[in-house]
Design a protein around this motif. Structure first.
Motif, PDB file in Angstrom:
ATOM      1  N   ALA A 130       5.378   7.350  10.352  1.00  0.00           N
ATOM      2  CA  ALA A 130       5.931   8.595   9.810  1.00  0.00           C
ATOM      3  C   ALA A 130       5.833   8.610   8.291  1.00  0.00           C
ATOM      4  O   ALA A 130       5.630   9.680   7.698  1.00  0.00           O
ATOM      5  N   TYR A 131       5.961   7.443   7.646  1.00  0.00           N
ATOM      6  CA  TYR A 131       5.989   7.451   6.186  1.00  0.00           C
ATOM      7  C   TYR A 131       4.675   7.900   5.555  1.00  0.00           C
ATOM      8  O   TYR A 131       4.675   8.774   4.691  1.00  0.00           O
ATOM      9  N   PRO A 132       3.508   7.357   5.942  1.00  0.00           N
ATOM     10  CA  PRO A 132       2.265   7.886   5.376  1.00  0.00           C
ATOM     11  C   PRO A 132       2.038   9.360   5.716  1.00  0.00           C
ATOM     12  O   PRO A 132       1.510  10.110   4.877  1.00  0.00           O
ATOM     13  N   CYS A 133       2.446   9.772   6.922  1.00  0.00           N
ATOM     14  CA  CYS A 133       2.329  11.198   7.257  1.00  0.00           C
ATOM     15  C   CYS A 133       3.190  12.029   6.327  1.00  0.00           C
ATOM     16  O   CYS A 133       2.775  13.113   5.879  1.00  0.00           O
ATOM     17  N   LEU A 166       0.827  -1.208   0.000  1.00  0.00           N
ATOM     18  CA  LEU A 166       0.000   0.000   0.000  1.00  0.00           C
ATOM     19  C   LEU A 166       0.861   1.257   0.000  1.00  0.00           C
ATOM     20  O   LEU A 166       0.615   2.209  -0.749  1.00  0.00           O
ATOM     21  N   MET A 167       1.897   1.247   0.829  1.00  0.00           N
ATOM     22  CA  MET A 167       2.781   2.411   0.887  1.00  0.00           C
ATOM     23  C   MET A 167       3.546   2.592  -0.409  1.00  0.00           C
ATOM     24  O   MET A 167       3.785   3.722  -0.847  1.00  0.00           O
ATOM     25  N   LEU A 168       3.905   1.468  -1.052  1.00  0.00           N
ATOM     26  CA  LEU A 168       4.614   1.585  -2.329  1.00  0.00           C
ATOM     27  C   LEU A 168       3.704   2.164  -3.400  1.00  0.00           C
ATOM     28  O   LEU A 168       4.146   2.975  -4.229  1.00  0.00           O
ATOM     29  N   VAL A 169       2.432   1.773  -3.409  1.00  0.00           N
ATOM     30  CA  VAL A 169       1.495   2.321  -4.385  1.00  0.00           C
ATOM     31  C   VAL A 169       1.330   3.820  -4.162  1.00  0.00           C
ATOM     32  O   VAL A 169       1.353   4.614  -5.107  1.00  0.00           O
ATOM     33  N   PHE A 170       1.201   4.231  -2.887  1.00  0.00           N
ATOM     34  CA  PHE A 170       1.076   5.661  -2.602  1.00  0.00           C
ATOM     35  C   PHE A 170       2.350   6.408  -2.985  1.00  0.00           C
ATOM     36  O   PHE A 170       2.300   7.548  -3.451  1.00  0.00           O
ATOM     37  N   THR A 171       3.497   5.773  -2.791  1.00  0.00           N
ATOM     38  CA  THR A 171       4.758   6.412  -3.188  1.00  0.00           C
ATOM     39  C   THR A 171       4.802   6.604  -4.697  1.00  0.00           C
ATOM     40  O   THR A 171       5.234   7.650  -5.197  1.00  0.00           O
ATOM     41  N   LEU A 172       4.334   5.587  -5.425  1.00  0.00           N
ATOM     42  CA  LEU A 172       4.303   5.714  -6.881  1.00  0.00           C
ATOM     43  C   LEU A 172       3.393   6.852  -7.302  1.00  0.00           C
ATOM     44  O   LEU A 172       3.713   7.613  -8.226  1.00  0.00           O
ATOM     45  N   VAL A 173       2.245   6.988  -6.625  1.00  0.00           N
ATOM     46  CA  VAL A 173       1.332   8.106  -6.896  1.00  0.00           C
ATOM     47  C   VAL A 173       2.048   9.429  -6.668  1.00  0.00           C
ATOM     48  O   VAL A 173       1.974  10.348  -7.495  1.00  0.00           O
ATOM     49  N   ALA A 174       2.789   9.512  -5.547  1.00  0.00           N
ATOM     50  CA  ALA A 174       3.496  10.760  -5.242  1.00  0.00           C
ATOM     51  C   ALA A 174       4.563  11.060  -6.292  1.00  0.00           C
ATOM     52  O   ALA A 174       4.718  12.211  -6.717  1.00  0.00           O
TER      53      ALA A 174
END
Lengths: 249, 253
Positions: free
Chosen positions: B237-240, A65-73
């Motif tokens: 911290a990362y999502p924030c 999930l965090m990787l997908v959001f990072t890709l979006v960013a």
């Protein structure tokens, strides 16, 4: 009338609450430590050698999930630095739609294919595998959106994209029996994964190149904003018509 | 003092006041021991003090006199109501001392946070900071109030879902909104510096990354201390950081 409305409201609220409570099903997939996440990120770039017995896939959803959001960013940052204009939509919507659509859509499609090819993999494991495979995409795009060399992109595409694809393919091969099935499954996944990286680079990169060309020349033509969803042909047609009209007036 | 003593003497003498006391005890209800302890001395007093002949006369006399218990009680009630009215800020739930404490906690991410400061959800500070960001962006020529509110709302929902999934005890929407809003304060510094000089370019990018890191470190510090999630500070911290990075994109471009 008001007791009736109260009853209806209460029923709807309890239904909504029970729907929300279903999110608790996902709770065990978010129970991770930072060390584990880091280890899995690094492992996603290392293809495994043992394909004779099924490789362990971490059924975890936080990292993907965090990787997908990072890709979006990263996509948003790339679009903003290249002044992309999106008509019929927003930058944010396009980026989120592309990334989540790829992650959820391709995972579902691969899960369906895995079901047909009798591979030993669950939906959460497929989501996790594909999600961690996006780590290579994130690295490649982060580097090549800021350093604009085509050859550098192709090197990254082959090396970094290739490594993450090889890892996913090896894990799938270890969990599938039969040559044809392995070929179908792994060929599809490799093709989709590599082509997605190619698409992300070229769909969002064209405008960046355009601006660089105008800035580098000594005689600078007037700044042109290229809209993303007008194809080049009609753009040229519009330009020539405008020029002819201007000449005739 | 003497008036008071007389009042007390008369109070215990009459039947009416004893019943009144009983009524009061029944209405309180909870502390029965207290009521019983209050009842027992009063039951003794009439037997000790009041001869039966004197009682009805003194009782009638008391009622007709102006400076008597019902009037005095009414006056007292009026004065008590005015005195006991809570101050406006307390009624609204705005506590400047707490707001200042929380602001200091955000501004110093290295100081360990007190877990109890997020017990009451306070949205005044966050609203002020959102308005400040909108105002400073306006001064830079960008009208992005809608984006600020939209990103805040979506970010709060997403963080609320994630924190509920990751923590053993759940959180409320208000707590998440309050923490995220307070940690928006360094972003105000970024957007106000965007008024003075352009943030596009390497120094601007480095400064934006520093501010985003500051915001997300403060937010994750408060979340981990409030939810007792030690060891997972980086994971929060990362999502924030991604959320505050969106705000930084607004300020930079």
């Amino acid at each position: 009338l008001s007791p009736q409305m109260w009853q209806v409201g209460k029923r709807q609220a309890s239904r909504a609450f029970s729907l929300y409570a279903n999110i608790d099903i996902l709770r065990p997939y978010f129970d991770v430590e930072p060390v584990q996440v880091r280890a899995r990120l690094l492992e996603s770039m290392i293809p495994v050698k043992m394909i004779n017995f099924p490789q362990k896939i971490a059924g975890e959803l936080y990292g993907p999930l965090m990787l997908v959001f990072t890709l979006v960013a990263i996509l948003l940052h790339g679009m903003k630095t290249s002044d992309t204009i999106i008509r019929e939509g927003t930058l944010m919507g396009t980026a989120i739609g592309t990334c989540f659509g790829y992650w959820l859509g391709v995972s579902s499609f691969m899960y369906f294919l895995a079901y047909l090819c009798n591979a030993q993999i669950t939906m959460v494991q497929m989501l996790s595998l594909l999600g961690y495979g996006l780590f290579g995409h994130c690295i490649t795009l982060f580097v090549t959106y800021n350093i604009h060399f085509h050859s550098l992109f192709y090197v990254f595409w082959l090396v970094v994209g290739g490594l993450s694809t090889l890892r996913m393919v090896a894990v799938l091969v270890s969990r599938t029996v039969g040559h044809t099935q392995r070929l179908i499954l792994c060929g599809t996944l490799a093709a989709l994964h590599m082509l997605f990286l190619l698409y992300l680079h070229f769909a969002y990169h064209k405008v960046v190149e355009g601006i660089l060309d105008t800035l580098e020349g000594p005689n600078m033509p007037p700044f042109q904003r290229v809209a993303r969803d007008i194809p080049v042909v009609s753009n040229a047609v519009l330009n020539t018509t405008a020029k002819t009209i201007a000449l005739t007036l | 003092m003497s008036n008071f003593e007389q009042f007390h003497f008369d109070f215990y003498q009459s039947n009416y006041t004893i019943e009144d006391q009983e009524e009061v005890c029944n209405s309180y209800g909870s502390d029965k021991n207290l009521c019983e302890s209050r009842k027992s001395p009063t039951e003794k007093h009439p037997a000790a003090f009041v001869p039966s002949d004197v009682l009805p006369q003194s009782y009638t006399g008391r009622i007709l006199q102006p400076a008597c218990s019902p009037d005095a009680a009414a006056q007292l009630g009026y004065v008590d109501g005015f005195d006991e009215e809570t101050p406006l800020l307390e009624e609204l739930g705005i506590n400047f001392e707490h707001i200042w404490q929380k602001t200091l906690t955000v501004l110093n991410p290295m100081k360990p946070a007190d877990a109890s400061i997020m017990d009451e959800t306070d949205l005044t500070g966050p609203m002020v900071f959102c308005l400040a960001i909108g105002a400073t962006l306006l001064m830079a020529g960008k009208v992005h109030f809608g984006y600020v509110y939209g990103i805040s709302a979506m970010g709060c929902l997403a963080m609320h879902a994630l924190l509920n999934l990751m923590s053993a005890s759940g959180v409320s929407h208000g707590c998440v909104a309050s923490v995220l809003g307070y940690c928006l304060l360094p972003m105000v510094i970024l957007s106000s510096s965007a008024v003075v000089f352009s943030l596009q370019g390497i120094p601007g990018t480095v400064f934006s990354l520093f501010i985003v890191g500051w915001c997300s470190l403060s937010a994750s510090k408060i979340f981990t201390s409030a939810l007792a999630m030690e060891g997972q500070q980086l994971l929060i911290a990362y999502p924030c950081a991604l959320l505050y990075g969106l705000f930084a994109l607004l300020a930079v471009f």
